[in-house]
Design a protein around this motif. Structure first.
Motif: not given
Length: 268
Positions: A175-177, A231-236, A254-261, A263-265
Motif C-alpha cells: 500500500y505504499l502508493d 469516529g469510525t473504526f474499520t479495517d482498510i 472523512l472515512h469514505d473520502a479516505t477509502v476512495r483515495v 482504492e483509487a491509488a
C-alpha cells in the motif's frame, strides 16, 4: 458545567481495575536499569514488564471472571464462553524499552464478537482513556477530572491531519502508493505511533489514523473509544472487525473520502 461520565458498569469498573493493576507493574519497570529484553520468534521485542503485566491481568480475570475467555499478546488464546478479554500488556514495547513514554496497556472486552469495552492506560504520560458502548468516550490526564472525548469536525481531506504510523508497514502490505496519495491529499501527515495516535483522534487532535500488520490485541481496546467519541473504526477494506490485520480510524466525516483515495491509488 463540565459533563460527567455515567455510572460505571461492573465490566467497565473491572477493566479500569485491571488497568490500575497493570500500571502498578509497568511504570516501576519503565527506564529501569535491569529491564530484561528478549526477542520473540517474529523478531519483535518482549520485556519482563510485558509478561508480568499480562500474567497479573490474566490471573485476576481467571479469578474474578472464570467463565470469560482471554486473548493476550504474550500468552495467546484461552477461549471460554461468549465473552473474551483481549489484552496487550504493553502496546509500544519498542518505545518502552528505549525510554520513550508513548506506551500503554490495552484492555478490551469482546462480547458475541463485538468489542463493548475499551481501556487504554498510559501511566508514563499520566493519561487514561476508556469507553463502553452507548456511554461515550472519556479521558483524563494527570489525575484531573474525566472529560468527554469527541473527534474533530474536519470535513475535507485537504484540511485533515493523518497519522500513518509506519512507512514500512504500508510498503510491506503493498500500500505504499496509497500512502503517498493520501499524504498528498491531506494537510499534514505524521507518524505518531501506537495507541496514542488513536487517542489523539478520539480527542479531536488528529483526523485519520491507519496502519497494517496489527493484531486484535493491538486494536480491540481502541475501537470502542474511537467510535464512542463519534469516529469510525474499520479495517482498510471497510470491515468493522478488529481481526482484519489493518485499521482505518477517522473522525467519520472523512472515512469514505479516505477509502476512495486508497482504492483509487490501488487501482492505478
Amino acid at each position: 458545567m463540565t459533563e460527567q461520565p455515567p455510572a460505571q458498569s461492573a465490566d467497565l469498573a473491572f477493566a479500569l481495575a485491571l488497568a490500575d493493576l497493570a500500571d502498578g507493574i509497568s511504570l516501576p519497570r519503565f527506564r529501569s536499569a535491569d529491564l530484561r529484553v528478549d526477542t520473540k520468534p517474529d523478531r519483535t521485542f518482549v520485556t519482563d514488564a510485558d509478561t508480568a503485566v499480562e500474567r497479573a491481568i490474566r490471573t485476576l480475570i481467571e479469578s474474578e471472571r472464570p467463565n470469560d475467555g482471554f486473548l493476550g499478546e504474550e500468552s495467546g488464546r484461552a477461549d471460554r464462553g461468549e465473552r473474551r478479554w483481549i489484552v496487550d500488556p504493553i502496546d509500544g514495547t519498542s518505545n518502552f524499552l528505549r525510554g520513550v513514554p508513548n506506551w500503554g496497556t490495552l484492555i478490551a472486552l469482546e462480547e458475541d464478537g463485538e468489542v463493548s469495552v475499551g481501556v487504554v492506560s498510559a501511566p508514563a504520560l499520566g493519561a487514561r482513556w476508556w469507553a463502553e458502548t452507548g456511554t461515550g468516550a472519556w479521558g483524563l490526564q494527570d489525575g484531573a477530572d474525566p472529560r468527554r472525548l469527541r473527534v474533530s469536525g474536519v470535513e475535507r481531506l485537504e484540511d485533515a491531519s493523518l497519522s500513518f504510523q509506519s512507512i514500512e508497514q504500508w510498503d510491506q502490505a503493498g500500500y505504499l502508493d496509497p500512502l503517498i496519495a493520501l499524504s498528498r491529499a491531506v494537510w499534514r501527515d505524521r507518524a505518531y505511533g501506537d495507541m496514542w495516535a488513536y487517542m489523539a483522534l478520539a480527542e479531536g487532535l488528529v483526523d485519520i489514523v491507519a496502519e497494517f500488520d496489527v493484531k486484535p490485541y493491538d486494536l480491540a481496546a481502541l475501537a470502542p473509544i474511537v467510535r464512542e467519541a463519534g469516529g469510525t473504526f474499520t479495517d482498510i477494506c471497510g470491515s468493522s472487525s478488529v481481526w482484519g490485520g489493518s485499521s482505518l480510524a477517522t473522525n467519520g466525516l472523512l472515512h469514505d473520502a479516505t477509502v476512495r483515495v486508497v482504492e483509487a491509488a490501488r487501482q492505478d
